[in-house]
Design an enzyme around this catalytic site. Structure first.
Site, short mmCIF file in Angstrom:
data_model
loop_
_atom_site.label_atom_id
_atom_site.label_comp_id
_atom_site.label_asym_id
_atom_site.label_seq_id
_atom_site.Cartn_x
_atom_site.Cartn_y
_atom_site.Cartn_z
N SER A 201 0.85 -1.01 -0.11
CA SER A 201 -0.08 0.08 0.04
C SER A 201 0.90 1.30 -0.22
O SER A 201 1.95 1.49 -0.84
CB SER A 201 -1.13 -0.16 1.22
OG SER A 201 -2.06 0.97 0.96
N ASP B 261 -7.96 -4.71 -7.11
CA ASP B 261 -7.31 -3.70 -5.81
C ASP B 261 -8.30 -2.69 -6.09
O ASP B 261 -8.24 -2.01 -7.06
CB ASP B 261 -5.90 -3.37 -6.01
CG ASP B 261 -5.56 -2.30 -4.83
OD1 ASP B 261 -6.33 -1.98 -4.17
OD2 ASP B 261 -4.40 -2.03 -4.85
N HIS C 214 -6.75 -5.67 -2.41
CA HIS C 214 -5.60 -4.86 -1.94
C HIS C 214 -4.77 -5.36 -1.03
O HIS C 214 -3.38 -5.50 -1.10
CB HIS C 214 -6.17 -3.40 -1.37
CG HIS C 214 -5.09 -2.64 -1.13
ND1 HIS C 214 -4.33 -1.98 -1.98
CD2 HIS C 214 -4.92 -2.15 0.29
CE1 HIS C 214 -3.51 -1.36 -1.37
NE2 HIS C 214 -3.72 -1.29 -0.05
#
Length: 427
Positions: free
Chosen positions: A237, A332, A366
């Site tokens: 991330s 994602d 994600h």
């Protein structure tokens, strides 16, 4: 035979043993049922915040009254089909937007498996407890508060030499130890660091300094059992763009794992030696799409890093001396990771570089983590200030985590060569 006698003969077994590592599969077996008896299998666990997660699936015993999750399909419930570890990854909280919190390494992830009658109240016939260790036997855990560094160092048992990895787990402040301690259990010396909000650090920050990571790398390289020439960096991330900058501007980074991030420096300006080297790429709140669950789809809210006005946020990854493993989930929904990989691959190729490999996961979301934890569809996002969708189809996401975890270890082992002589010199 009375009902009590029958249920007392039902046995639920976890093989090869009920105590295992978090990232290891277990084989779930039931015996002592009636031939072709239909039962409900359940799993439940409470996370560090006290939130309960659970799953259930319906199974039919074979002619011998046995169920084997490696062989038999779930007929209905939290998942269907043959999914040996389905009861683990399909666990969900009964409230929306909760991510399973397992950040500390000292306590195992405890899961109660049980078998219940199908009819009526679903009386329990048997149960077993699975202790899933986050830190292997003999791994040492040492909190680090040295200079500016705030983190935890994990060292495998034995003399080494071991490759060294810096884990930039999170951008939510604080620390998560799970991935670092599991990697240490697999033979790496791992330092996981907090960026803010931990210990005596500021609660919020307005800029990031690369010098902090430089200090962490120097600390890591000095450790007695470290034998790799340089260090590896693992990220996810927001921390993935920090990892790109670490690899591009700092020496001694041999291998970088980038998971579902951005190709540009995001949100906060980045400084090195007191000078700003990148502004932050921002996002447009009006492009966040609300959904029925109350969580937002943020996939296309981040500004385009290739637009002329944003080019200063792009990280010059062609400067990196080490190797990259780019990992993108095509589903994602936090941002468009796949497009970031395409931009980075094109950039490296344009500069004549071949120091990268990439993995794309079609049905994953994600949050790619070490395998067998509960899949998370949505949770509260600190920066956005609202719940967001993470994306992914649970089964595909779970399979991607299993594959990726093996890939990460192979990547680091291959590119962080260990030198016994170097370790000897330190000792």
């Amino acid at each position: 035979m009375t009902e009590e006698e029958m249920s007392s003969q039902v046995i639920l077994r976890l093989l090869p043993r009920a105590r295992c590592m978090f990232d290891e599969p277990v084989q779930v077996m039931v015996s002592g049922l009636r031939a072709r008896q239909v039962v409900t299998m359940r799993a439940r666990s409470t996370d560090e915040k006290g939130v309960e997660f659970s799953s259930s699936a319906t199974y039919k015993a074979d002619g011998n009254g046995e169920i084997n999750l490696e062989r038999d399909p779930s007929l209905s419930g939290s998942y269907v089909g043959v999914e040996p570890m389905g009861l683990l990854w399909s666990m969900r909280a009964d409230v929306l937007h909760k991510r399973f919190q397992k950040n500390k390494s000292l306590n195992p992830h405890v899961v109660k498996f049980s078998v219940h009658e199908e009819e009526g109240e679903g009386r329990m016939l048997a149960e077993a407890t699975n202790e899933r260790l986050v830190m292997g036997d003999g791994v040492s855990r040492r909190p680090v508060k040295e200079g500016n560094i705030r983190g935890v160092l994990f060292t495998p048992p034995g003399g080494g030499p071991f490759p060294a990895v810096l884990d930039l787990y999170t951008f939510g402040g604080g620390l998560s130890e799970k991935r670092a301690s599991l990697l240490a259990s697999r033979g790496f010396v791992v330092l996981t660091v907090a960026l803010y909000g931990h210990d005596d650090m500021a609660r919020n920050i307005t800029e990031v300094h690369l010098d902090y990571f430089e200090e962490a790398i120097e600390f890591l390289r000095k450790q007695d059992k470290v034998g790799s020439r340089g260090v590896g960096v693992i990220s996810l991330s927001k921390s993935a763009d920090l990892a790109l900058s670490v690899a591009s501007y700092l020496p001694d980074v041999e291998a970088t794992v980038w998971i579902n991030g951005c190709c540009a420096n995001t949100l906060l300006p980045l400084y090195y030696k007191r000078s700003q080297i990148h502004p932050g790429l921002m996002f447009d709140g009006s492009k966040m799409i609300p959904t029925e669950s109350g969580a937002f789809n943020c996939k296309y809210a981040t500004h385009n890093p290739l637009a002329e006005e944003n080019k200063a946020t792009l990280i010059p990854i062609e400067q990196a001396k080490g190797r990259f493993l780019f990992v993108a989930s095509e589903d994602d929904l936090n941002w468009d990771s796949k497009t970031s990989v395409d931009i980075m691959v094109e950039r490296l190729k344009r500069h004549g570089k071949q120091n990268f490999e990439s993995v794309c996961n079609p049905g994953a979301g994600h949050y790619l983590e070490p395998p067998y934890g509960p899949y998370c569809p949505s949770s509260f996002h600190g920066v956005v200030g609202k719940p967001v969708l993470w994306g992914g189809e649970p089964r595909s996401h779970a399979a991607a985590e299993v594959h990726l975890w093996k890939k990460i270890q192979e990547f680091f082992t291959t590119h962080l060569g260990c030198d016994a002589a170097q370790t000897e010199a330190k000792l």
